[in-house]
Design an enzyme around this catalytic site. Structure first.
Site, PDB file in Angstrom:
ATOM      1  N   ASP A   1       8.012  -7.057  12.904  1.00 23.85           N
ATOM      2  CA  ASP A   1       6.896  -6.331  12.039  1.00 23.85           C
ATOM      3  C   ASP A   1       5.547  -6.154  13.060  1.00 23.85           C
ATOM      4  O   ASP A   1       5.129  -7.067  13.687  1.00 23.85           O
ATOM      5  CB  ASP A   1       6.483  -7.418  11.209  1.00 23.85           C
TER       6      ASP A   1
ATOM      7  N   TRP B   1       0.893  -1.205  -0.021  1.00 28.65           N
ATOM      8  CA  TRP B   1      -0.039   0.093   0.036  1.00 28.65           C
ATOM      9  C   TRP B   1       0.842   1.153  -0.081  1.00 28.65           C
ATOM     10  O   TRP B   1       1.935   1.284   0.835  1.00 28.65           O
ATOM     11  CB  TRP B   1      -0.843  -0.185   1.375  1.00 28.65           C
TER      12      TRP B   1
ATOM     13  N   SER C   1       2.883  -7.421   1.771  1.00 30.88           N
ATOM     14  CA  SER C   1       1.829  -6.785   2.278  1.00 30.88           C
ATOM     15  C   SER C   1       0.364  -6.668   1.593  1.00 30.88           C
ATOM     16  O   SER C   1      -0.206  -7.809   1.194  1.00 30.88           O
ATOM     17  CB  SER C   1       2.258  -5.103   2.551  1.00 30.88           C
ATOM     18  N   MET C   2      -0.217  -5.474   1.134  1.00 34.36           N
ATOM     19  CA  MET C   2      -1.586  -5.535   0.343  1.00 34.36           C
ATOM     20  C   MET C   2      -1.274  -6.411  -0.817  1.00 34.36           C
ATOM     21  O   MET C   2      -2.139  -7.067  -1.405  1.00 34.36           O
ATOM     22  CB  MET C   2      -1.622  -4.090   0.195  1.00 34.36           C
TER      23      MET C   2
ATOM     24  N   ILE D   1       6.092   3.685  10.499  1.00 34.34           N
ATOM     25  CA  ILE D   1       5.406   2.353  11.264  1.00 34.34           C
ATOM     26  C   ILE D   1       5.944   1.091  10.775  1.00 34.34           C
ATOM     27  O   ILE D   1       6.344   0.242  11.633  1.00 34.34           O
ATOM     28  CB  ILE D   1       3.947   2.421  11.119  1.00 34.34           C
TER      29      ILE D   1
ATOM     30  N   HIS E   1       8.705  -4.873   8.761  1.00 33.33           N
ATOM     31  CA  HIS E   1       7.519  -5.279   7.561  1.00 33.33           C
ATOM     32  C   HIS E   1       8.262  -5.570   6.177  1.00 33.33           C
ATOM     33  O   HIS E   1       7.479  -6.053   5.631  1.00 33.33           O
ATOM     34  CB  HIS E   1       6.498  -4.149   7.708  1.00 33.33           C
TER      35      HIS E   1
ATOM     36  N   PHE F   1       3.174   5.838   7.677  1.00 27.70           N
ATOM     37  CA  PHE F   1       2.626   4.560   7.420  1.00 27.70           C
ATOM     38  C   PHE F   1       4.249   3.857   7.067  1.00 27.70           C
ATOM     39  O   PHE F   1       4.455   2.610   7.699  1.00 27.70           O
ATOM     40  CB  PHE F   1       1.791   4.128   6.225  1.00 27.70           C
TER      41      PHE F   1
END
EC number: 3.1.1.85
Length: 261
Positions: free
Chosen positions: A207, A20, A82-83, A146, A235, A143
């Site tokens: 993560d 994302w 991820s996405m 994070i 992540h 984001f």
């Protein structure tokens, strides 16, 4: 308008789907390590990067999957981050004859925290959604911070992510909102037993978006899958640990050779 797909290298086709807010430039750390062995297809997902102006008829996960699949080779190996991992799972479930082998990194069949399921707290995702309406770029940068938290190279990871983000056009607001909706709503857990291809999960123990506590439950849901967890990664292990990541990916593909026509 067609999606932007950068194609590099020679060998079996390996398609890479980013996460994302980002774009296909995010794979730059591992491209030199993989291109001698594979024909890499670095996709800018619809609405992101150079595919910013690609418009889909709706924002369902299946529509993302079908839109991307229409521009890919007949058969290929697939890496989703991820996405991008959600889209990769949908592809593998709906088109098993197209996907040879599947690698998921920093991804989950259900990103949202549920009863007895580790994930992202609903308030975090709703907070991102609200912030996105006010300041998209600042929200994406938050984001990025994070998702890098906990990595042993956190400052360098964030710096590189921001650099790659700025190399290509900003994501379309509609695509950002649609992507967050996927992360907030999709739950593929009950379908994972239907996967027919070999599956590898590569995770970071630090993560905060796909907690390490989710690794075993995910592995149990995917028959015959295996997982690799990097202790000092977060992540995006392919950014913080590109050498180890590439070695794990290549070993998996070599151990699960596919008979080619």
């Amino acid at each position: 308008m067609n999606m932007y797909i950068e194609r590099i290298g020679q060998g079996p086709d390996l398609v890479l789907l980013h996460g994302w807010g980002l774009n296909g430039a995010v794979w730059q750390e591992i491209v030199p390590l993989l291109q001698p062995y594979y024909r890499l297809h670095l996709v800018d997902l619809p609405g992101f990067g150079y595919s910013r102006d690609v418009i889909m008829p709706d924002s369902r996960l299946a529509t993302w999957s079908e839109t991307v699949l229409a521009e890919l080779p007949a058969r290929f190996d697939l890496l989703g981050w991820s996405m991008g991992g959600l889209i990769a799972l949908r592809m593998a479930l709906d088109h098993p004859s197209r996907i040879n082998r599947l690698i998921l990194t920093g991804s989950s069949p259900c990103f949202l925290r549920q009863d007895n399921w580790p994930g992202i707290h609903p308030d975090v995702l709703s907070g991102f959604n609200c912030a996105l309406q006010q300041n998209p770029r600042k929200t994406i940068e938050r984001f990025l911070a994070i998702q890098s938290m906990g990595s042993e190279s956190v400052k360098e990871d964030v710096k590189r992510l921001k650099s790659w983000l700025q190399q290509r056009p900003d994501a379309a607001p509609a695509a950002l909102s649609a992507g967050l909706a996927l992360l907030s709503s999709v739950d593929l857990r009950t379908e994972l037993s239907q996967l027919r291809c070999p599956v590898l999960g590569i995770y970071g123990r630090q993560d905060s978006l796909v907690p390490a506590a989710a690794v075993d439950p995910i592995e149990k849901l995917i028959t015959g899958s295996r997982s690799v967890v990097f202790a000092q990664a977060a992540h995006a292990p392919f950014i913080s640990h590109p050498q180890q990541f590439s070695e794990a990916l290549r070993q998996f593909l070599e151990q699960n050779e596919i008979q080619r026509d």
